[in-house]
Design a protein around this motif. Structure first.
Motif, PDB file in Angstrom:
ATOM      1  N   UNK A  81      -2.915   8.522  -7.639  1.00 37.20           N
ATOM      2  CA  UNK A  81      -3.756   7.328  -7.532  1.00 37.20           C
ATOM      3  C   UNK A  81      -3.978   6.957  -6.070  1.00 37.20           C
ATOM      4  N   UNK A  82      -4.995   6.118  -5.853  1.00 39.48           N
ATOM      5  CA  UNK A  82      -5.313   5.588  -4.533  1.00 39.48           C
ATOM      6  C   UNK A  82      -5.177   4.073  -4.591  1.00 39.48           C
ATOM      7  N   UNK A  83      -4.488   3.501  -3.591  1.00 36.98           N
ATOM      8  CA  UNK A  83      -4.316   2.053  -3.464  1.00 36.98           C
ATOM      9  C   UNK A  83      -5.207   1.556  -2.337  1.00 36.98           C
ATOM     10  N   UNK A  84      -5.934   0.468  -2.594  1.00 34.88           N
ATOM     11  CA  UNK A  84      -6.766  -0.191  -1.591  1.00 34.88           C
ATOM     12  C   UNK A  84      -6.223  -1.594  -1.356  1.00 34.88           C
ATOM     13  N   UNK A  85      -6.003  -1.969  -0.110  1.00 31.27           N
ATOM     14  CA  UNK A  85      -5.622  -3.326   0.282  1.00 31.27           C
ATOM     15  C   UNK A  85      -6.826  -3.927   1.009  1.00 31.27           C
ATOM     16  N   UNK A  86      -7.227  -5.124   0.588  1.00 25.72           N
ATOM     17  CA  UNK A  86      -8.411  -5.784   1.126  1.00 25.72           C
ATOM     18  C   UNK A  86      -8.008  -7.158   1.645  1.00 25.72           C
ATOM     19  N   UNK A  87      -8.049  -7.337   2.947  1.00 24.67           N
ATOM     20  CA  UNK A  87      -7.582  -8.581   3.550  1.00 24.67           C
ATOM     21  C   UNK A  87      -8.744  -9.518   3.873  1.00 24.67           C
ATOM     22  N   UNK A  88      -8.529 -10.827   3.703  1.00 26.41           N
ATOM     23  CA  UNK A  88      -9.531 -11.790   4.149  1.00 26.41           C
ATOM     24  C   UNK A  88      -9.830 -11.682   5.647  1.00 26.41           C
ATOM     25  N   UNK A  89      -8.978 -11.019   6.404  1.00 24.83           N
ATOM     26  CA  UNK A  89      -9.211 -10.821   7.841  1.00 24.83           C
ATOM     27  C   UNK A  89     -10.367  -9.865   8.114  1.00 24.83           C
ATOM     28  N   UNK A  90     -10.770  -9.105   7.091  1.00 26.66           N
ATOM     29  CA  UNK A  90     -11.785  -8.065   7.266  1.00 26.66           C
ATOM     30  C   UNK A  90     -11.156  -6.683   7.339  1.00 26.66           C
ATOM     31  N   UNK A  91      -9.848  -6.628   7.519  1.00 26.92           N
ATOM     32  CA  UNK A  91      -9.158  -5.341   7.574  1.00 26.92           C
ATOM     33  C   UNK A  91      -8.916  -4.806   6.161  1.00 26.92           C
ATOM     34  N   UNK A  98       1.061  10.553  -5.066  1.00 28.78           N
ATOM     35  CA  UNK A  98       1.156  11.602  -6.082  1.00 28.78           C
ATOM     36  C   UNK A  98       1.650  11.035  -7.409  1.00 28.78           C
ATOM     37  N   UNK A  99       2.455   9.978  -7.357  1.00 34.35           N
ATOM     38  CA  UNK A  99       3.022   9.310  -8.520  1.00 34.35           C
ATOM     39  C   UNK A  99       3.479   7.940  -8.091  1.00 34.35           C
ATOM     40  N   UNK A 100       4.092   7.171  -8.998  1.00 41.13           N
ATOM     41  CA  UNK A 100       4.504   5.810  -8.642  1.00 41.13           C
ATOM     42  C   UNK A 100       5.352   5.762  -7.362  1.00 41.13           C
ATOM     43  N   UNK A 101       4.754   5.246  -6.308  1.00 41.52           N
ATOM     44  CA  UNK A 101       5.381   5.093  -4.983  1.00 41.52           C
ATOM     45  C   UNK A 101       5.882   6.423  -4.401  1.00 41.52           C
ATOM     46  N   UNK A 102       5.313   7.545  -4.833  1.00 40.00           N
ATOM     47  CA  UNK A 102       5.761   8.867  -4.377  1.00 40.00           C
ATOM     48  C   UNK A 102       4.632   9.584  -3.634  1.00 40.00           C
ATOM     49  N   UNK A 103       4.981  10.216  -2.529  1.00 43.32           N
ATOM     50  CA  UNK A 103       4.017  11.022  -1.773  1.00 43.32           C
ATOM     51  C   UNK A 103       2.959  10.199  -1.064  1.00 43.32           C
ATOM     52  N   UNK A 104       3.307   9.031  -0.569  1.00 42.35           N
ATOM     53  CA  UNK A 104       2.331   8.150   0.092  1.00 42.35           C
ATOM     54  C   UNK A 104       1.799   8.776   1.376  1.00 42.35           C
ATOM     55  N   UNK A 105       0.466   8.716   1.510  1.00 39.39           N
ATOM     56  CA  UNK A 105      -0.204   9.165   2.722  1.00 39.39           C
ATOM     57  C   UNK A 105      -1.544   8.425   2.827  1.00 39.39           C
ATOM     58  N   UNK A 106      -2.134   8.430   4.013  1.00 40.40           N
ATOM     59  CA  UNK A 106      -3.416   7.770   4.195  1.00 40.40           C
ATOM     60  C   UNK A 106      -4.461   8.477   3.332  1.00 40.40           C
ATOM     61  N   UNK A 107      -5.303   7.698   2.664  1.00 38.66           N
ATOM     62  CA  UNK A 107      -6.361   8.259   1.825  1.00 38.66           C
ATOM     63  C   UNK A 107      -7.643   8.410   2.639  1.00 38.66           C
ATOM     64  N   UNK A 108      -8.473   9.344   2.220  1.00 39.52           N
ATOM     65  CA  UNK A 108      -9.770   9.536   2.867  1.00 39.52           C
ATOM     66  C   UNK A 108     -10.772   8.460   2.454  1.00 39.52           C
ATOM     67  N   UNK A 109     -10.600   7.905   1.262  1.00 36.61           N
ATOM     68  CA  UNK A 109     -11.522   6.904   0.742  1.00 36.61           C
ATOM     69  C   UNK A 109     -11.424   5.633   1.584  1.00 36.61           C
ATOM     70  N   UNK A 110     -12.580   5.040   1.866  1.00 36.67           N
ATOM     71  CA  UNK A 110     -12.621   3.860   2.716  1.00 36.67           C
ATOM     72  C   UNK A 110     -13.056   2.632   1.912  1.00 36.67           C
ATOM     73  N   UNK A 111     -12.884   1.478   2.525  1.00 39.94           N
ATOM     74  CA  UNK A 111     -13.289   0.210   1.936  1.00 39.94           C
ATOM     75  C   UNK A 111     -14.084  -0.574   2.969  1.00 39.94           C
TER      76      UNK A 111
END
Length: 176
Positions: A81-91, A98-111
């Motif tokens: 899965x991909x996680x997106x964090x969207x801040x009111x700051x604009x950031x 790869x799985x729940x909290x496993x294999x975390x890395x920066x995603x190519x998908x942008x917001x």
């Protein structure tokens, strides 16, 4: 629940039972899919003056946004899965797992955080995210920090005793 293409849908997030908010009465999310883009509008209804809204920092990728008021979308694929964090700051941030909290890395998908607006009894953030190829399910959530320093955790589903937006049972919306 099912997310359909070509028509905006609205869902309500609920606070985790262990982290209620005396300041937010309702947290709605309106969303619409257009191919590999997903438009989102998070609206917090209640007393927005009691919420700590991060100040404008300009568009761009940043880490640790979830430590303060932040809106989130999680999109599941067959590979994780991909996680997106969207801040009111604009950031914003996007991470691939790869799985729940496993294999975390920066995603190519942008917001893109499109902006904030509000009134005396509500505040809303609009954003657009790039869906990963093969996105099948969606989880929506929010972290709300109030002026007293308390944090409430909002989601479509809270399948565990502690707030955990990464839990597989949090992905309750089907994406076509």
């Amino acid at each position: 629940m099912e997310a359909r293409t070509g028509r905006a849908l609205m869902v309500n997030l609920k606070p985790h039972p262990g982290t209620p908010s005396p300041w937010i009465d309702e947290l709605e999310v309106e969303f619409e899919r257009d191919g590999l883009l997903l438009w989102l509008r998070f609206t917090a209804v209640g007393d927005p003056s009691a919420i700590v809204w991060p100040g404008e920092a300009g568009q761009g990728r940043a880490d640790d946004l979830w430590r303060h008021t932040c809106f989130e979308a999680f999109t599941a694929t067959d590979e994780g899965y991909v996680e997106f964090n969207l801040s009111p700051s604009g950031q914003w941030a996007s991470y691939r797992f790869d799985g729940p909290r496993a294999g975390m890395r920066m995603a190519d998908e942008v917001a893109t955080v499109l902006g904030m607006d509000g009134a005396f009894d509500q505040m809303a953030l609009e954003a657009r995210i790039e869906l990963p190829l093969g996105a099948t399910r969606l989880a929506l959530s929010a972290v709300i920090e109030d002026v007293d320093g308390a944090i409430s955790y909002w989601a479509l589903a809270h399948p565990s005793a502690k707030p955990d937006f990464h839990h597989p049972d949090s992905f309750v919306l089907d994406l076509p």
